[in-house]
Design a protein around this motif. Structure first.
Motif, short mmCIF file in Angstrom:
data_model
loop_
_atom_site.label_atom_id
_atom_site.label_comp_id
_atom_site.label_asym_id
_atom_site.label_seq_id
_atom_site.Cartn_x
_atom_site.Cartn_y
_atom_site.Cartn_z
N UNK A 611 -40.39 25.95 -33.70
CA UNK A 611 -40.12 24.51 -33.60
C UNK A 611 -40.62 23.97 -32.26
N UNK A 612 -40.38 24.73 -31.19
CA UNK A 612 -40.85 24.31 -29.87
C UNK A 612 -42.37 24.24 -29.86
N UNK A 613 -43.02 25.26 -30.39
CA UNK A 613 -44.49 25.26 -30.45
C UNK A 613 -45.00 24.13 -31.32
N UNK A 614 -44.26 23.79 -32.37
CA UNK A 614 -44.66 22.67 -33.22
C UNK A 614 -44.63 21.35 -32.48
N UNK A 615 -43.57 21.15 -31.68
CA UNK A 615 -43.48 19.91 -30.90
C UNK A 615 -44.61 19.86 -29.88
N UNK A 616 -44.86 20.99 -29.20
CA UNK A 616 -45.95 21.03 -28.23
C UNK A 616 -47.29 20.74 -28.91
N UNK A 617 -47.50 21.34 -30.08
CA UNK A 617 -48.76 21.10 -30.81
C UNK A 617 -48.88 19.63 -31.21
N UNK A 618 -47.75 19.01 -31.55
CA UNK A 618 -47.79 17.60 -31.92
C UNK A 618 -48.22 16.72 -30.76
N UNK A 619 -47.66 16.97 -29.59
CA UNK A 619 -48.06 16.18 -28.42
C UNK A 619 -49.51 16.49 -28.04
N UNK A 620 -49.93 17.74 -28.18
CA UNK A 620 -51.32 18.07 -27.89
C UNK A 620 -52.25 17.35 -28.85
N UNK A 621 -51.87 17.29 -30.12
CA UNK A 621 -52.69 16.58 -31.10
C UNK A 621 -52.79 15.09 -30.75
N UNK A 622 -51.69 14.53 -30.27
CA UNK A 622 -51.70 13.13 -29.84
C UNK A 622 -52.68 12.93 -28.69
N UNK A 623 -52.69 13.87 -27.73
CA UNK A 623 -53.60 13.76 -26.61
C UNK A 623 -55.05 13.93 -27.04
N UNK A 624 -55.28 14.85 -27.97
CA UNK A 624 -56.64 15.05 -28.48
C UNK A 624 -57.13 13.79 -29.18
N UNK A 625 -56.26 13.18 -29.98
CA UNK A 625 -56.65 11.95 -30.67
C UNK A 625 -56.97 10.84 -29.67
N UNK A 626 -56.14 10.71 -28.63
CA UNK A 626 -56.44 9.74 -27.58
C UNK A 626 -57.78 10.05 -26.92
N UNK A 627 -58.00 11.34 -26.64
CA UNK A 627 -59.24 11.74 -26.00
C UNK A 627 -60.47 11.42 -26.83
N UNK A 628 -60.39 11.70 -28.13
CA UNK A 628 -61.53 11.41 -29.00
C UNK A 628 -61.84 9.92 -29.01
N UNK A 629 -60.80 9.11 -29.07
CA UNK A 629 -61.02 7.66 -29.10
C UNK A 629 -61.59 7.16 -27.77
N UNK A 630 -61.01 7.66 -26.66
CA UNK A 630 -61.48 7.23 -25.34
C UNK A 630 -62.92 7.67 -25.11
#
Length: 698
Positions: A611-630
């Motif tokens: 569950x902890x790794x899932x939350x971390x992966x979720x935030x990482x995915x959010x950052x990757x999505x921001x990065x791709x757009x930026x």
């Protein structure tokens, strides 16, 4: 101080994790004993429930005939223990309570009441741990800490022990026998049972009474529970059992009285009481720390998501609306003065000046040599470039050098550029176009990392594109730009003169200057087409020094311009929008980052790691999505984003440590000196990567 705080935080979470998430919540009777019994002495297996595994010889004792040692496990419980005590007091019955250390720490007043009303106390471990399955260090910890907690809560200590998940002597296994012998070496007598009420199953009042009723006149040790869930059936059964069994001639008593032991409960020494109070305080503190951390985690998560959504939405709107704002009128063709403050910039000054001279906009270049000792001024003069002049002055700092350049400037529009920055040919032209709007007093250009090879370079490249540039788009829309970077910024000279030029009271002269312009009523905007390439630090030490100066200087500028929060107009927008954003996302959020990391480790150890790794992966995915757009908005290839997961383990920690140290430095009242970045001369010409961006934007 930070290290001490992190150690304390880690210790508090480790204590909470141990006492709560390693707690054995399963009922004692739910586990069925299994395993070899080859080492259990036959006399013990066939003997009584009170076991003394002494080095001089093992022995066991049985309660006296027609005697019931009434025992309760797993308490004290704030709801059910008082009701049990009230019933026993009403029936004039004494019992033995085998208490769990963490429960005693949470409810010391109930434990004191048990002792005050003449009942006996026994140890049921700190966390209801299975001593037979526990390693030696944990057995010792479970028993010793419970003993100390009892000493702190009641002033007494007891040698009576009931191991969790134990039952009758005949059911002892080799591992349980080893744990009993180890406990005896620590001074404990083991108390097992002969009758199990099985009240933990909640089978009904009549069933509990039947399970608890002796079949003959032999003495018994009866197991019941005053904690672990709904004990209403236990209370009702006990109220029926006591008079019924007493009518048969049985007497209810404590364990020690049932086997004629001398009073086992003794007064604790002063040292033990103090240690016990300290343990109780630490457990309670850990509870409070976790409660605070939980709210801080919610705050950090909310701030992270809010920042992501806000910056992306703002960037999308900025990309749609930017160009028509000042693109309807004639282009700005006024000549520009470019000021280059230089202190020991020999490594990169030639590339910087040559890139400026190659500009497609009419400019003059003023290089202000601020007391360089490496021949910077001589190098520029030797180039003999048209439109470039050098002014020498004794070393007085970057703000003084820029003010000198302002005094010597020939034109109203001024561009300030660092000595390690290389401009695209059209950067100056794009940078001055927003001045078609008379309300604009300054323009921030698009600074990009030129030396982006290696992990550190990639991470800084990501930060510039995703962090700085997305923020600038938001600030532009909200009309609260707090910083025009020193690497590439355009200004009206009259606006600078009206606020008194650049100040040296902060270490972030560019931020201080930008905030002063906003407070004077000027609009500050962002022009992403004005691309300049800057040299980023190539080592962690150099990066630390640069960001420490930036962060500390920004804090100084925020404090200096704090009055903007209460003002109106453009100044109020800076205060209530810009300064609030900086405080939330560039100060408070980094301050919460260590808490997030420490809690993540806590979760991996004590909670569900997936569950902890899932939350971390979720935030990482959010950052990757921001990065791709930026990266798409900035016309950059997304390749460097592969290093984003690695960035979370080194670079992010460095950045929040910089913020934390800056805040502590500011709170301590210390003044940080200027820390000049080492120059490498890695930029010689504008990188060709910008060509695709410029072509696409045209």
């Amino acid at each position: 101080m930070l290290t001490l705080l992190l150690i304390c935080l880690t210790g508090a979470l480790a204590l909470h994790g141990y006492t709560n998430h390693l707690f054995g919540h399963a009922p004692d009777g739910e586990r069925q004993a299994g395993g070899s019994r080859s080492t259990v002495p036959a006399a013990i297996a066939a003997g009584g429930p009170v076991i003394d595994a002494a080095p001089g010889g093992d022995r066991s004792m049985r309660p006296k005939a027609s005697t019931i040692a009434l025992t309760f496990d797993d308490g004290p419980d704030p709801e059910w223990t008082p009701k049990v005590l009230d019933l026993l007091q009403r029936r004039n019955v004494k019992a033995t309570f085998f208490v769990v250390g963490t429960q005693v720490a949470e409810h010391p007043d109930l434990t004191r009441r048990i002792v005050a009303e003449g009942h006996q106390i026994g140890v049921h471990t700190l966390t209801h741990a299975d001593l037979g399955a526990a390693p030696g260090w944990r057995r010792s910890l479970e028993l010793r800490q419970t003993e100390l907690i009892l000493a702190g809560a009641t002033g007494f200590r007891t040698p009576l022990l009931r191991p969790p998940y134990s039952s009758e002597a005949s059911a002892l296994t080799d591992t349980e026998w080893a744990a009993i012998r180890a406990a005896r070496r620590a001074g404990y007598l083991t108390i097992l049972t002969t009758l199990d009420s099985k009240d933990w199953r909640r089978p009904g009042v009549d069933a509990i009474v039947a399970n608890s009723t002796p079949k003959g006149t032999a003495g018994q040790v009866l197991l019941m529970h005053d904690s672990g869930g709904d004990r209403s059936q236990t209370l009702a059964a006990l109220d029926k059992l006591i008079p019924a069994v007493q009518a048969r001639g049985f007497r209810f008593t404590t364990v020690s009285d049932s086997v004629a032991l001398p009073a086992p409960v003794l007064r604790a020494g002063t040292a033990e009481r103090i240690q016990g109070l300290a343990v109780i305080g630490a457990i309670r503190l850990s509870e409070g720390v976790l409660a605070v951390i939980t709210w801080l985690l919610y705050a950090a998560g909310a701030l992270s998501v809010l920042r992501a959504l806000t910056t992306v939405v703002a960037a999308r709107r900025h990309a749609r609306e930017r160009y028509w704002i000042w693109g309807d009128g004639p282009p700005v063709t006024d000549p520009v003065t470019v000021i280059v403050p230089a202190y020991n910039e020999a490594a990169g000054i030639e590339a910087a000046v040559r890139s400026l001279i190659a500009s497609d906009h009419p400019i003059e270049v003023i290089v202000v040599d601020d007391g360089s000792t490496d021949g910077t001024a001589d190098l520029v003069e030797a180039l003999r470039l048209p439109g470039v002049r050098v002014i020498r002055q004794p070393n007085a700092g970057k703000p003084a050098a820029l003010n000198t350049g302002l005094l010597a400037a020939s034109h109203e529009l001024v561009v300030m550029v660092d000595g390690d920055t290389v401009f695209e040919p059209d950067a100056v032209r794009w940078l001055v176009q927003p001045f078609a709007d008379a309300a604009v007093g300054a323009v921030s250009g698009n600074a990009k990392v030129g030396n982006r090879r290696g992990l550190l370079g990639r991470w800084q490249h990501i930060e510039y594109v995703v962090g700085f540039n997305l923020d600038r788009r938001l600030f532009d829309l909200a009309e609260c730009m707090p910083t025009v970077p020193g690497a590439v910024g355009g200004f009206r000279r009259s606006a600078l003169q009206r606020i008194g030029g650049l100040s040296d009271v902060t270490l972030a002269e560019d931020t201080d200057l930008t905030m002063a312009l906003c407070r004077d009523g000027w609009r500050v905007v962002y022009e992403e087409r004005a691309v300049a390439w800057t040299e980023a630090p190539a080592s962690l030490g150099a990066l630390w020094r640069q960001r420490y100066r930036w962060c500390y200087g920004t804090l100084q500028a925020m404090w200096k311009h704090r009055g903007a929060w209460l003002q109106g107009g453009q100044s109020g927008k800076l205060g209530r929008r810009g300064l609030t954003y900086l405080m939330l996302f560039q100060v408070l959020l980094p301050l919460l980052a260590p808490v997030v990391d420490v809690f993540a480790l806590y979760g991996l150890v004590f909670l569900n790691p997936w569950r902890v790794l899932g939350v971390w992966a979720g935030f990482l995915a959010l950052q990757v999505a921001m990065g791709l757009y930026a990266f798409r908005l900035d016309g950059e290839r997304p390749g460097p984003l592969w290093s984003l997961p690695l960035q979370q383990f080194v670079y992010r920690q460095l950045m929040y440590l910089v913020v934390i140290q800056s805040v502590f430095t500011a709170l301590a009242g210390n003044r940080l000196g200027w820390q000049r970045m080492e120059r490498y001369g890695s930029l010689t010409t504008p990188p060709g990567a910008a060509d695709d961006l410029v072509g696409a934007q045209r």
